[in-house]
Design an enzyme around this catalytic site. Structure first.
Site, PDB file in Angstrom:
ATOM      1  N   GLU A  64      38.151  36.736  41.732  1.00 18.53           N
ATOM      2  CA  GLU A  64      38.261  37.880  40.824  1.00 18.53           C
ATOM      3  C   GLU A  64      38.698  39.114  41.611  1.00 18.53           C
ATOM      4  O   GLU A  64      38.151  39.413  42.668  1.00 18.53           O
ATOM      5  CB  GLU A  64      36.890  38.113  40.182  1.00 18.53           C
ATOM      6  CG  GLU A  64      36.739  39.357  39.346  1.00 18.53           C
ATOM      7  CD  GLU A  64      35.316  39.487  38.802  1.00 18.53           C
ATOM      8  OE1 GLU A  64      35.037  40.508  38.172  1.00 18.53           O
ATOM      9  OE2 GLU A  64      34.488  38.572  39.031  1.00 18.53           O
TER      10      GLU A  64
ATOM     11  N   ASP B 203      38.769  42.952  40.881  1.00 20.96           N
ATOM     12  CA  ASP B 203      38.422  44.036  39.975  1.00 20.96           C
ATOM     13  C   ASP B 203      39.277  45.256  40.312  1.00 20.96           C
ATOM     14  O   ASP B 203      38.953  46.034  41.212  1.00 20.96           O
ATOM     15  CB  ASP B 203      36.935  44.382  40.097  1.00 20.96           C
ATOM     16  CG  ASP B 203      36.038  43.273  39.585  1.00 20.96           C
ATOM     17  OD1 ASP B 203      36.386  42.673  38.559  1.00 20.96           O
ATOM     18  OD2 ASP B 203      35.004  43.005  40.223  1.00 20.96           O
TER      19      ASP B 203
ATOM     20  N   GLU C  24      36.736  49.134  37.435  1.00 20.47           N
ATOM     21  CA  GLU C  24      35.458  49.108  36.730  1.00 20.47           C
ATOM     22  C   GLU C  24      34.990  50.557  36.704  1.00 20.47           C
ATOM     23  O   GLU C  24      34.820  51.175  37.754  1.00 20.47           O
ATOM     24  CB  GLU C  24      34.449  48.211  37.440  1.00 20.47           C
ATOM     25  CG  GLU C  24      34.849  46.751  37.400  1.00 20.47           C
ATOM     26  CD  GLU C  24      33.730  45.841  37.843  1.00 20.47           C
ATOM     27  OE1 GLU C  24      33.075  45.226  36.981  1.00 20.47           O
ATOM     28  OE2 GLU C  24      33.505  45.748  39.067  1.00 20.47           O
TER      29      GLU C  24
ATOM     30  N   HIS D  73      36.693  39.946  44.983  1.00 23.01           N
ATOM     31  CA  HIS D  73      35.670  38.901  45.145  1.00 23.01           C
ATOM     32  C   HIS D  73      36.401  37.577  45.369  1.00 23.01           C
ATOM     33  O   HIS D  73      37.274  37.215  44.576  1.00 23.01           O
ATOM     34  CB  HIS D  73      34.814  38.744  43.887  1.00 23.01           C
ATOM     35  CG  HIS D  73      34.051  39.943  43.461  1.00 23.01           C
ATOM     36  ND1 HIS D  73      32.723  40.127  43.767  1.00 23.01           N
ATOM     37  CD2 HIS D  73      34.412  41.006  42.710  1.00 23.01           C
ATOM     38  CE1 HIS D  73      32.294  41.263  43.228  1.00 23.01           C
ATOM     39  NE2 HIS D  73      33.307  41.809  42.575  1.00 23.01           N
TER      40      HIS D  73
END
Length: 449
Positions: free
Chosen positions: A225, A227, A230, A241
């Site tokens: 993942e 991101d 956020e 991640h």
């Protein structure tokens, strides 16, 4: 109890006929070196987890509230054979609307039959496939309006290594595929996914004690993942991640890394390596009336730099820039003892941050940025979402977490109170919250802004 005849001829979850599935259009731009950009006609699809699940020839629920029907779903395969995923009324039921290059996600939507909380949607390449991106040596840009997101809310834009067709070709039972938003996974290996690899996640299902719509099953759905975004109007972070398995991986037991003892023994780096300006020493950068004024839309530029400057090179750095009011604003510089004064994510930054904050360096263990680059080679799918946090109230993003840090470096992540973010309060007080993403652009570095 009403007796229900189990249907054994569907051979996998089907699609319903109560509501037609019409994907809201969303255009975006493909850019080339020099800044020439071409509009691409696209659309978005709602994640299958939000969809009504019922029997094929009626309205009896397979999943109601946060529990599975014991008659229809005594085991994973039988449940999949007995149930269908329904089409979505995007605006009326889920509070999702699009216009041109803009997508707005509402928070609490009171429909005719239910109240919906948040949503998760994916960018489609065509009606049956997600749009696949390889981010290496590329730049991804979008504009976001976070002005209506209070503490405890998260308007997120990110990439995950889902299957392009939602798992339809890999898994016999996963027939609806990307057209109905199947196949989700992320680095937290979520157990609340109702159908994983086309099978209902009914084994060991436990309804949540604080979320009327959710629960957890035996299996989790893991994948790498990235991101990109956020945020709410008080805090923001971007975080890679890494997972050691390519694409979507159904985990169970220790491979999920669920418990505190197993967290770093699973296939994914759940902590990630975050760049949060507040956490890294600058508390005057992001917020209402600050350097980047979150009362207004802002354009966010993320660059994925390779070691040799080629699309096939090893990923070595993730840079961030912002554009607001006609000005390009560089990312903040780290002001934390033990970390170099840098403004981007590199392996060295991650290693220094983990040591300075006393955190386990699972990011390095799982492969660092080169490992993330391998997931990009596999291909990643764009996700837009709006959610609140029933586990820790989003304190990891916008407050002090852990809440009793005893002077722990890195615990101060944002200005929100540690008492903020309770979902019941947030859903009641900020029901009209929303996030708007627009003007998505993708191309070579320095071509999109």
């Amino acid at each position: 109890m009403i007796g229900i005849v189990l249907i054994q001829t569907v051979f996998g979850i089907g699609v319903g006929t109560q509501q037609s599935e019409s994907h809201p259009s969303l255009s975006w731009q493909q850019c080339s070196k020099g800044g020439s950009c071409t509009s691409v006609s696209g659309s978005i699809v709602l994640d299958s987890n939000w969809r009504w699940t019922h029997i094929p020839d009626g309205t009896t629920n397979c999943y109601d509230g946060n529990e599975w029907s014991s008659d229809l779903c005594p085991d994973p395969t039988t449940c999949s054979n007995n149930c269908v995923l329904e089409g979505a009324d995007y605006s009326g039921t889920y509070g999702i609307s699009t216009s041109g290059s803009s997508a707005k996600l509402g928070f609490v939507t009171k429909g005719s039959y239910s109240t919906n909380i948040g949503s998760r949607v994916y960018l489609l390449g065509d009606e049956s496939h997600y749009k696949i991106f390889d981010l290496k040596n590329k730049e991804f840009t979008f504009t976001v309006d976070d002005s209506n997101l209070e503490c405890g809310l998260n308007g997120a834009l990110y990439f995950v290594a889902m299957d392009e067709d939602g798992g339809a070709s890999r898994f016999t039972l996963a027939k609806p595929g990307a057209k109905y938003g199947t196949g989700y996974c992320d680095a937290q290996c979520p157990h609340d996914i109702k159908f994983i690899n086309g099978e209902a996640n009914v084994q060991d299902w436990k309804p949540s004690d604080n979320d009327d719509n959710a629960g957890t099953g035996h299996y989790g759905a893991c994948c790498t993942e990235m991101d990109i975004w956020e945020a709410n109007k008080y805090a923001t972070a971007y975080t890679p991640h890494i997972c050691t398995e390519n694409g979507e991986y159904r985990c169970e037991g220790k491979s999920c890394g669920d418990s505190s003892d197993d967290r770093y023994g699973g296939v994914c780096d759940k902590d990630g390596c975050d760049f949060n300006s507040w956490r890294l020493g600058n508390q005057s950068f992001w917020g209402p009336g600050l350097i980047i004024d979150t009362g207004k839309p802002v354009t966010v530029v993320t660059q994925f730099v390779t070691k040799d400057g080629t699309d096939s090179g090893a990923l070595s750095e993730i840079r961030r820039k912002y554009v607001q009011g006609g000005k390009t604003i560089e990312n903040t510089v780290v002001k934390i003892s033990g970390i170099d004064e840098v403004d981007s994510i590199t392996d060295e930054f991650c290693n220094q941050q983990k040591q300075a904050f006393g955190d386990t360096n699972d990011f390095e263990k799982k492969g660092g940025l080169s490992g993330l680059g391998k997931a990009f080679d596999y291909g990643v799918v764009l996700v837009l979402s709006l959610w609140d946090d029933h586990d820790v109230n989003m304190l990891w993003l916008d407050s002090v977490y852990p809440t009793n840090p005893a002077g722990k470096a890195g615990a101060d992540r944002g200005p929100c109170a540690t008492s903020s973010g309770d979902p019941k309060e947030v859903e009641d007080k900020y029901a009209s919250a929303s996030v708007t993403f627009s003007d998505i652009k993708f191309g070579p570095i320095d071509s999109t802004y």
